[in-house]
Design a protein around this motif. Structure first.
Motif, PDB file in Angstrom:
ATOM      1  N   ASP A 342      29.940  16.383  18.580  1.00  0.00           N
ATOM      2  CA  ASP A 342      29.132  16.700  19.762  1.00  0.00           C
ATOM      3  C   ASP A 342      29.304  18.163  20.141  1.00  0.00           C
ATOM      4  OD1 ASP A 342      27.526  15.768  22.161  1.00  0.00           O
ATOM      5  OD2 ASP A 342      29.320  16.557  23.150  1.00  0.00           O
ATOM      6  N   GLU A 343      30.552  18.662  20.034  1.00  0.00           N
ATOM      7  CA  GLU A 343      30.809  20.081  20.341  1.00  0.00           C
ATOM      8  C   GLU A 343      30.057  20.999  19.385  1.00  0.00           C
ATOM      9  OE1 GLU A 343      34.599  23.182  20.094  1.00  0.00           O
ATOM     10  OE2 GLU A 343      34.953  21.024  20.329  1.00  0.00           O
ATOM     11  N   LEU A 344      30.044  20.629  18.096  1.00  0.00           N
ATOM     12  CA  LEU A 344      29.370  21.461  17.106  1.00  0.00           C
ATOM     13  C   LEU A 344      27.853  21.415  17.273  1.00  0.00           C
ATOM     14  CD1 LEU A 344      31.499  20.493  13.971  1.00  0.00           C
ATOM     15  CD2 LEU A 344      31.535  22.672  15.168  1.00  0.00           C
ATOM     16  N   VAL A 345      27.338  20.238  17.550  1.00  0.00           N
ATOM     17  CA  VAL A 345      25.885  20.090  17.690  1.00  0.00           C
ATOM     18  C   VAL A 345      25.375  20.877  18.887  1.00  0.00           C
ATOM     19  CG1 VAL A 345      24.056  18.436  18.203  1.00  0.00           C
ATOM     20  CG2 VAL A 345      25.773  17.886  16.470  1.00  0.00           C
ATOM     21  N   THR A 346      26.191  20.906  19.956  1.00  0.00           N
ATOM     22  CA  THR A 346      25.763  21.631  21.157  1.00  0.00           C
ATOM     23  C   THR A 346      26.114  23.113  21.100  1.00  0.00           C
ATOM     24  OG1 THR A 346      27.840  21.042  22.263  1.00  0.00           O
ATOM     25  CG2 THR A 346      25.959  19.568  22.602  1.00  0.00           C
ATOM     26  N   ALA A 347      26.785  23.538  19.996  1.00  0.00           N
ATOM     27  CA  ALA A 347      27.196  24.948  19.897  1.00  0.00           C
ATOM     28  C   ALA A 347      25.985  25.876  19.870  1.00  0.00           C
ATOM     29  CB  ALA A 347      28.051  25.158  18.651  1.00  0.00           C
ATOM     30  N   ASP A 348      24.892  25.465  19.249  1.00  0.00           N
ATOM     31  CA  ASP A 348      23.707  26.321  19.196  1.00  0.00           C
ATOM     32  C   ASP A 348      23.189  26.606  20.597  1.00  0.00           C
ATOM     33  OD1 ASP A 348      23.823  26.514  16.482  1.00  0.00           O
ATOM     34  OD2 ASP A 348      22.437  24.853  16.116  1.00  0.00           O
ATOM     35  N   ASP A 349      23.215  25.563  21.446  1.00  0.00           N
ATOM     36  CA  ASP A 349      22.816  25.788  22.835  1.00  0.00           C
ATOM     37  C   ASP A 349      23.777  26.758  23.513  1.00  0.00           C
ATOM     38  OD1 ASP A 349      20.756  24.009  22.487  1.00  0.00           O
ATOM     39  OD2 ASP A 349      21.865  22.294  23.302  1.00  0.00           O
ATOM     40  N   ARG A 350      25.078  26.640  23.172  1.00  0.00           N
ATOM     41  CA  ARG A 350      26.070  27.532  23.764  1.00  0.00           C
ATOM     42  C   ARG A 350      25.868  28.956  23.273  1.00  0.00           C
ATOM     43  NH1 ARG A 350      32.378  27.787  22.906  1.00  0.00           N
ATOM     44  NH2 ARG A 350      32.990  28.842  24.807  1.00  0.00           N
ATOM     45  N   VAL A 351      25.485  29.109  22.007  1.00  0.00           N
ATOM     46  CA  VAL A 351      25.206  30.451  21.480  1.00  0.00           C
ATOM     47  C   VAL A 351      24.105  31.113  22.295  1.00  0.00           C
ATOM     48  CG1 VAL A 351      24.243  31.716  19.529  1.00  0.00           C
ATOM     49  CG2 VAL A 351      26.015  30.008  19.139  1.00  0.00           C
ATOM     50  N   GLU A 352      23.066  30.349  22.593  1.00  0.00           N
ATOM     51  CA  GLU A 352      21.945  30.907  23.363  1.00  0.00           C
ATOM     52  C   GLU A 352      22.392  31.276  24.770  1.00  0.00           C
ATOM     53  OE1 GLU A 352      17.426  29.583  24.758  1.00  0.00           O
ATOM     54  OE2 GLU A 352      18.508  28.424  23.228  1.00  0.00           O
ATOM     55  N   ARG A 353      23.184  30.376  25.392  1.00  0.00           N
ATOM     56  CA  ARG A 353      23.659  30.671  26.747  1.00  0.00           C
ATOM     57  C   ARG A 353      24.579  31.883  26.760  1.00  0.00           C
ATOM     58  NH1 ARG A 353      24.543  25.097  26.791  1.00  0.00           N
ATOM     59  NH2 ARG A 353      26.812  25.440  26.668  1.00  0.00           N
ATOM     60  N   LEU A 354      25.476  31.949  25.751  1.00  0.00           N
ATOM     61  CA  LEU A 354      26.386  33.087  25.689  1.00  0.00           C
ATOM     62  C   LEU A 354      25.647  34.397  25.443  1.00  0.00           C
ATOM     63  CD1 LEU A 354      29.529  31.834  23.721  1.00  0.00           C
ATOM     64  CD2 LEU A 354      29.488  32.807  26.014  1.00  0.00           C
ATOM     65  N   GLY A 355      24.593  34.340  24.631  1.00  0.00           N
ATOM     66  CA  GLY A 355      23.809  35.545  24.390  1.00  0.00           C
ATOM     67  C   GLY A 355      23.227  36.084  25.682  1.00  0.00           C
ATOM     68  N   ALA A 356      22.694  35.174  26.498  1.00  0.00           N
ATOM     69  CA  ALA A 356      22.140  35.594  27.788  1.00  0.00           C
ATOM     70  C   ALA A 356      23.240  36.112  28.713  1.00  0.00           C
ATOM     71  CB  ALA A 356      21.410  34.412  28.436  1.00  0.00           C
ATOM     72  N   GLU A 357      24.410  35.447  28.665  1.00  0.00           N
ATOM     73  CA  GLU A 357      25.525  35.862  29.516  1.00  0.00           C
ATOM     74  C   GLU A 357      26.034  37.241  29.110  1.00  0.00           C
ATOM     75  OE1 GLU A 357      30.149  34.485  30.067  1.00  0.00           O
ATOM     76  OE2 GLU A 357      28.616  32.908  30.072  1.00  0.00           O
ATOM     77  N   VAL A 358      26.117  37.498  27.803  1.00  0.00           N
ATOM     78  CA  VAL A 358      26.578  38.806  27.319  1.00  0.00           C
ATOM     79  C   VAL A 358      25.632  39.907  27.788  1.00  0.00           C
ATOM     80  CG1 VAL A 358      26.884  40.224  25.251  1.00  0.00           C
ATOM     81  CG2 VAL A 358      27.845  37.918  25.332  1.00  0.00           C
ATOM     82  N   ALA A 359      24.327  39.654  27.672  1.00  0.00           N
ATOM     83  CA  ALA A 359      23.352  40.660  28.100  1.00  0.00           C
ATOM     84  C   ALA A 359      23.458  40.917  29.602  1.00  0.00           C
ATOM     85  CB  ALA A 359      21.946  40.196  27.741  1.00  0.00           C
ATOM     86  N   GLU A 360      23.645  39.845  30.367  1.00  0.00           N
ATOM     87  CA  GLU A 360      23.760  39.981  31.821  1.00  0.00           C
ATOM     88  C   GLU A 360      25.007  40.760  32.212  1.00  0.00           C
ATOM     89  OE1 GLU A 360      24.198  37.064  35.748  1.00  0.00           O
ATOM     90  OE2 GLU A 360      23.503  36.248  33.827  1.00  0.00           O
TER      91      GLU A 360
END
Length: 510
Positions: A342-360
């Motif tokens: 479950d952690e691995l499957v949701t990692a792609d969503d986390r990548v997207e969230r982290l990308g937005a967080e890094v930019a912010e």
């Protein structure tokens, strides 16, 4: 502050103890008396490189020891604690020894410590300014620290905000980079975990099932042997009703024994007790016979069930070879694997969230760093003007001090709100350098290089006086001890009085 300093076997000094008091302390003496050796000894005590040439001729070693009195919250005590030092109510003893052969040892609070610890303490305890040594501004970061201290609470708040945002930004960026770089490995792990979980789900093992099937397999596989053994035991206990000739059995023998005792039991209590016990034994035989009869009814020859049990055990053994010693361990592994999947499957969503967080966070830290840069520039102009005014009272009326606050441009760096790209660290985007133009028309140069001789000590005196006033106004403070070597060289008359007045002013806060 330093309350005492002992020097033994350093240069011309055989053994001397300096008792120092709060405020201004002045050390004077004729040429060759050992004033420079005091400064050299202080350098050894604060982590400077050891030179066996400083050991007094005829001595086996040199020793410099200092006693420092500090408030409980002083960062130097915290650094000493990290090194395992002992101190008593803020009193810290530090020492340095140098053998004539060149070996050096450092001690902090009674414990042996690396010389680097003394160097760390030195930056927190002492600022030394002399014609040859500028310990306060040896490193480029020290210029920035002097300006930030002068800038007071406003600069400090912006600096801390930039550091906090920078740390969060870099942590998020590292996590984002890790997840992106591990995408291929993550996909392989997802495939592996999915296949394993599907295999376990297809078998659908139940808790404790392997132990139960093992017992049932043993019973079914040996059903003939079990039935024969139980039947023989039952016949010995209660007889075999299908036998051609009756054979002796336990139940009949107990009945015969009781019949033999019956006529005499009324004459002796002991014999009556034996009869009672035979009765109890007969009851036990009857119960045991009933249980053996039920067992015989339960043990059946069932080849079909035996085949199913053995096939099921084989399927479970495939799982226990891969995922655990027992079925219960397989089920525990399955739970952990499902959570990991479950952690691995949701990692792609986390990548997207982290990308937005890094930019912010990058935008936020860039904005804060730009505000810090503006504040430093304003503080730098004020600092340079005040130091120049001080120099006018120190026989350097034509000297001008400037603070150069320049951004570290980098085409691959972080974009500021105005579009400029810069290299950003947790200290901001600025390189700070304190510059001095000693004479009209002279190009400003680094303060440690532009002045010569006694001028350098006076320039540093002006810097420290201005800085200490600002720190005192904000309730902060720099090093608790300042050392000026030959600060009065080349001056006299009113300028000498002004030098003394500035030293006295600085001594009010150090």
């Amino acid at each position: 502050m330093f309350s005492q300093m002992r020097i033994r076997g350093v240069g011309v000094i055989d053994d001397a103890v300096l008792e120092l008091s709060p405020g201004l302390n002045v050390l004077t003496g004729e040429t060759g008396a050992g004033k420079t050796m005091v400064v050299s000894g202080l350098g050894l005590l604060l982590g400077e490189r050891a030179d066996s040439g400083l050991v007094r001729t005829g001595s086996d070693s040199a020793l410099v020891e200092g006693v420092v009195q500090l408030p409980p919250e002083h960062p130097a005590l915290a650094r000493a604690d990290e090194a395992g030092a002992d101190h008593d109510d803020g009193e810290l003893v530090i020492a340095r020894t140098i053998a004539a052969a060149g070996r050096s040892r450092a001690h902090v609070g009674g414990r042996t410590a690396p010389v680097s610890v003394l160097a760390d303490l030195g930056q927190l305890l002492v600022a030394v300014h002399g014609q040859a040594d500028q310990w306060r501004l040896k490193q480029g970061d020290a210029h920035r620290a002097v300006l930030d201290d002068f800038g007071g609470e406003q600069v400090a708040a912006l600096r801390d905000r930039v550091a906090e945002l920078h740390d969060r930004w870099r942590a998020s960026a590292r996590e984002h980079e890790r997840l992106v770089s591990e995408a291929r490995d993550r996909a392989r792990e997802i495939d592996s975990l999915t296949a394993s979980l599907e295999e376990i789900e297809s078998v659908d093992p139940q808790p404790g099932e392997d132990a139960a099937l093992r017992a049932e397999d043993a019973r079914l596989a040996h059903a003939d042997t079990l039935r024969l053994a139980a039947a023989q035991a039952l016949a010995d206990l209660s007889g075999d009703e299908y036998a051609a000739e009756p054979a002796p059995n336990v139940r009949d023998l107990i009945g015969s024994a009781r019949a033999a005792l019956a006529p005499a039991t009324t004459h002796d209590e002991a014999l009556s007790g034996f009869d009672t016990r035979l009765h109890e034994l007969g009851t036990l035989v009857t119960d045991l016979s009933a249980d053996l009869t039920a067992y015989l009814d339960d043990v059946e020859l069932d080849p079909e069930r035996l085949g199913f049990v053995q096939e099921r055990r084989a399927a479970l053994s495939v799982l226990t070879r891969k995922y655990g010693e027992t079925v219960d361990e397989v089920l525990e592994w399955s739970g952990r694997a499902a959570a990991r999947l479950d952690e691995l499957v949701t990692a792609d969503d986390r990548v997207e969230r982290l990308g937005a967080e890094v930019a912010e966070l990058e935008d936020a830290v860039a904005t804060a760093a730009l505000a810090l840069s503006h504040a430093r520039s304003q503080a730098g102009a004020d600092f340079g003007g005040r130091v120049s005014e001080e120099l006018a009272h120190l026989a350097m009326g034509k000297a001008v001090v400037q603070v150069d606050v320049r951004r570290r441009t980098d085409p691959d760096g972080v974009a500021l709100p105005d579009g400029e790209r810069v290299r950003l660290s947790r200290h901001g985007i600025d390189d700070v350098e304190i510059l001095l133009a000693a004479n009209p028309g002279a190009a400003p140069r680094s303060v440690a290089k532009a002045a010569s001789g006694g001028e350098l000590s006076r320039v540093m005196l002006a810097l420290e006086v201005v800085g200490s006033r600002s720190a005192a106004a904000d309730g902060a403070g720099g090093p608790p001890t300042y050392v000026f070597d030959e600060v009065d060289a080349g001056v006299g008359g009113r300028a000498a009085l002004d030098v003394g007045a500035r030293l006295a002013a600085l001594a009010e806060h150090a």
